[in-house]
Design a protein around this motif. Structure first.
Motif, PDB file in Angstrom:
ATOM      1  N   TYR A   1       0.858  -1.181   0.000  1.00 28.30           N
ATOM      2  CA  TYR A   1       0.000   0.000   0.000  1.00 28.30           C
ATOM      3  C   TYR A   1       0.893   1.229   0.000  1.00 28.30           C
ATOM      4  N   LEU A   2       0.695   2.071  -1.003  1.00 26.32           N
ATOM      5  CA  LEU A   2       1.517   3.259  -1.221  1.00 26.32           C
ATOM      6  C   LEU A   2       0.605   4.481  -1.206  1.00 26.32           C
ATOM      7  N   ARG A   3       0.988   5.475  -0.408  1.00 27.76           N
ATOM      8  CA  ARG A   3       0.176   6.695  -0.354  1.00 27.76           C
ATOM      9  C   ARG A   3       1.052   7.889  -0.072  1.00 27.76           C
ATOM     10  N   MET A   4       0.714   8.974  -0.718  1.00 30.31           N
ATOM     11  CA  MET A   4       1.297  10.268  -0.374  1.00 30.31           C
ATOM     12  C   MET A   4       0.242  11.327  -0.635  1.00 30.31           C
ATOM     13  N   SER A   5       0.222  12.341   0.208  1.00 31.92           N
ATOM     14  CA  SER A   5      -0.822  13.346   0.068  1.00 31.92           C
ATOM     15  C   SER A   5      -0.380  14.524  -0.789  1.00 31.92           C
ATOM     16  N   THR A   6       0.924  14.762  -0.873  1.00 32.85           N
ATOM     17  CA  THR A   6       1.425  15.865  -1.692  1.00 32.85           C
ATOM     18  C   THR A   6       2.668  15.419  -2.453  1.00 32.85           C
ATOM     19  N   THR A   7       2.996  16.140  -3.505  1.00 31.97           N
ATOM     20  CA  THR A   7       4.158  15.785  -4.322  1.00 31.97           C
ATOM     21  C   THR A   7       5.477  16.157  -3.672  1.00 31.97           C
ATOM     22  N   ASP A   8       5.451  16.969  -2.621  1.00 33.85           N
ATOM     23  CA  ASP A   8       6.706  17.371  -1.984  1.00 33.85           C
ATOM     24  C   ASP A   8       7.015  16.561  -0.715  1.00 33.85           C
ATOM     25  N   GLN A   9       6.376  15.400  -0.547  1.00 30.79           N
ATOM     26  CA  GLN A   9       6.654  14.558   0.607  1.00 30.79           C
ATOM     27  C   GLN A   9       8.029  13.930   0.493  1.00 30.79           C
ATOM     28  N   ASP A  10       8.571  13.551   1.639  1.00 29.93           N
ATOM     29  CA  ASP A  10       9.916  12.985   1.665  1.00 29.93           C
ATOM     30  C   ASP A  10      10.001  11.590   1.070  1.00 29.93           C
ATOM     31  N   LYS A  11       8.914  10.861   0.984  1.00 33.90           N
ATOM     32  CA  LYS A  11       8.927   9.516   0.405  1.00 33.90           C
ATOM     33  C   LYS A  11       7.925   9.436  -0.734  1.00 33.90           C
ATOM     34  N   SER A  12       8.452   9.482  -1.953  1.00 34.50           N
ATOM     35  CA  SER A  12       7.591   9.369  -3.121  1.00 34.50           C
ATOM     36  C   SER A  12       7.036   7.948  -3.222  1.00 34.50           C
ATOM     37  N   ILE A  13       6.065   7.776  -4.091  1.00 32.57           N
ATOM     38  CA  ILE A  13       5.500   6.448  -4.329  1.00 32.57           C
ATOM     39  C   ILE A  13       6.614   5.493  -4.770  1.00 32.57           C
ATOM     40  N   ALA A  14       7.477   5.936  -5.686  1.00 30.51           N
ATOM     41  CA  ALA A  14       8.565   5.077  -6.178  1.00 30.51           C
ATOM     42  C   ALA A  14       9.522   4.693  -5.054  1.00 30.51           C
ATOM     43  N   ALA A  15       9.858   5.643  -4.184  1.00 32.45           N
ATOM     44  CA  ALA A  15      10.757   5.353  -3.063  1.00 32.45           C
ATOM     45  C   ALA A  15      10.100   4.383  -2.071  1.00 32.45           C
ATOM     46  N   GLN A  16       8.818   4.585  -1.796  1.00 35.63           N
ATOM     47  CA  GLN A  16       8.100   3.664  -0.906  1.00 35.63           C
ATOM     48  C   GLN A  16       8.102   2.261  -1.499  1.00 35.63           C
ATOM     49  N   ARG A  17       7.770   2.154  -2.789  1.00 38.23           N
ATOM     50  CA  ARG A  17       7.723   0.854  -3.462  1.00 38.23           C
ATOM     51  C   ARG A  17       9.082   0.147  -3.378  1.00 38.23           C
ATOM     52  N   ASN A  18      10.144   0.868  -3.620  1.00 39.04           N
ATOM     53  CA  ASN A  18      11.482   0.296  -3.575  1.00 39.04           C
ATOM     54  C   ASN A  18      11.790  -0.285  -2.189  1.00 39.04           C
ATOM     55  N   GLU A  19      11.491   0.465  -1.145  1.00 38.42           N
ATOM     56  CA  GLU A  19      11.752  -0.020   0.221  1.00 38.42           C
ATOM     57  C   GLU A  19      10.852  -1.201   0.579  1.00 38.42           C
ATOM     58  N   LEU A  20       9.617  -1.183   0.121  1.00 44.62           N
ATOM     59  CA  LEU A  20       8.693  -2.278   0.432  1.00 44.62           C
ATOM     60  C   LEU A  20       9.073  -3.562  -0.296  1.00 44.62           C
ATOM     61  N   LYS A  21       9.588  -3.441  -1.499  1.00 43.68           N
ATOM     62  CA  LYS A  21      10.055  -4.636  -2.209  1.00 43.68           C
ATOM     63  C   LYS A  21      11.246  -5.259  -1.492  1.00 43.68           C
ATOM     64  N   LYS A  22      12.123  -4.428  -0.943  1.00 47.64           N
ATOM     65  CA  LYS A  22      13.250  -4.947  -0.159  1.00 47.64           C
ATOM     66  C   LYS A  22      12.742  -5.649   1.103  1.00 47.64           C
ATOM     67  N   LEU A  23      11.760  -5.052   1.775  1.00 52.16           N
ATOM     68  CA  LEU A  23      11.176  -5.658   2.970  1.00 52.16           C
ATOM     69  C   LEU A  23      10.539  -7.002   2.622  1.00 52.16           C
ATOM     70  N   ALA A  24       9.809  -7.048   1.535  1.00 48.74           N
ATOM     71  CA  ALA A  24       9.160  -8.297   1.115  1.00 48.74           C
ATOM     72  C   ALA A  24      10.205  -9.385   0.870  1.00 48.74           C
ATOM     73  N   LYS A  25      11.280  -9.026   0.242  1.00 50.71           N
ATOM     74  CA  LYS A  25      12.330 -10.009  -0.037  1.00 50.71           C
ATOM     75  C   LYS A  25      12.955 -10.526   1.258  1.00 50.71           C
ATOM     76  N   ARG A  26      13.258  -9.608   2.196  1.00 54.25           N
ATOM     77  CA  ARG A  26      13.849 -10.007   3.486  1.00 54.25           C
ATOM     78  C   ARG A  26      12.925 -10.930   4.267  1.00 54.25           C
TER      79      ARG A  26
END
Length: 139
Positions: free
Chosen positions: A13-38
């Motif tokens: 589940y990926l969410r951001m309320s504004t485009t200037d947030q510190d974690k973009s959708i792409a950055a969230q996805r990247n970290e979550l894929k690493k978590l899933a693998k671990r």
């Protein structure tokens, strides 16, 4: 800690309320894929809500679809970057949104907070205190 099978089906589940947030959708996805693998999770679905506040759940169509799919048994764990990405629910309203997941045996695991245990009293208290703070941040 919940006993896990060798591979569990997970939804991102990926969410951001504004485009200037510190974690973009792409950055969230990247970290979550690493978590899933671990954690040896197999990603079977991805849901996203962009440009929608975490407390405006009625408009979060990705979240609502994820809740519907959770009830149908599509996955057993939701991976999310942070508890506030999952939602900034009002503390008294949170149960209405979370109960369908918990009742379906679906867990929440975040990069920031780790596994969130909605079945354990101490897990519920920790989640509730964090939820209150994350909702108050909006105010």
């Amino acid at each position: 800690m919940t006993k896990r099978h060798s591979t569990q089906c997970a939804a991102l589940y990926l969410r951001m309320s504004t485009t200037d947030q510190d974690k973009s959708i792409a950055a969230q996805r990247n970290e979550l894929k690493k978590l899933a693998k671990r954690r040896n999770y197999r990603i079977v679905a991805e849901y996203r809500d962009e440009g929608i506040s975490g407390d405006d759940t009625e408009k979060r169509l990705g979240f609502l679809k994820m809740r519907e799919d959770a009830v149908s048994g599509s996955f057993s764990v939701i991976l999310c970057w942070d508890q506030d990405r999952f939602g900034r629910f009002d503390i008294l309203e949170a149960g209405k949104w979370i109960a369908p997941f918990r009742d379906s045996g679906v867990r929440l695991e975040t990069v920031a907070q780790g596994e969130i245990d909605w079945d354990d009293l101490s897990g519920q208290l920790i989640y509730s205190v964090n939820q209150l703070a994350k909702h108050q941040y909006l105010r």
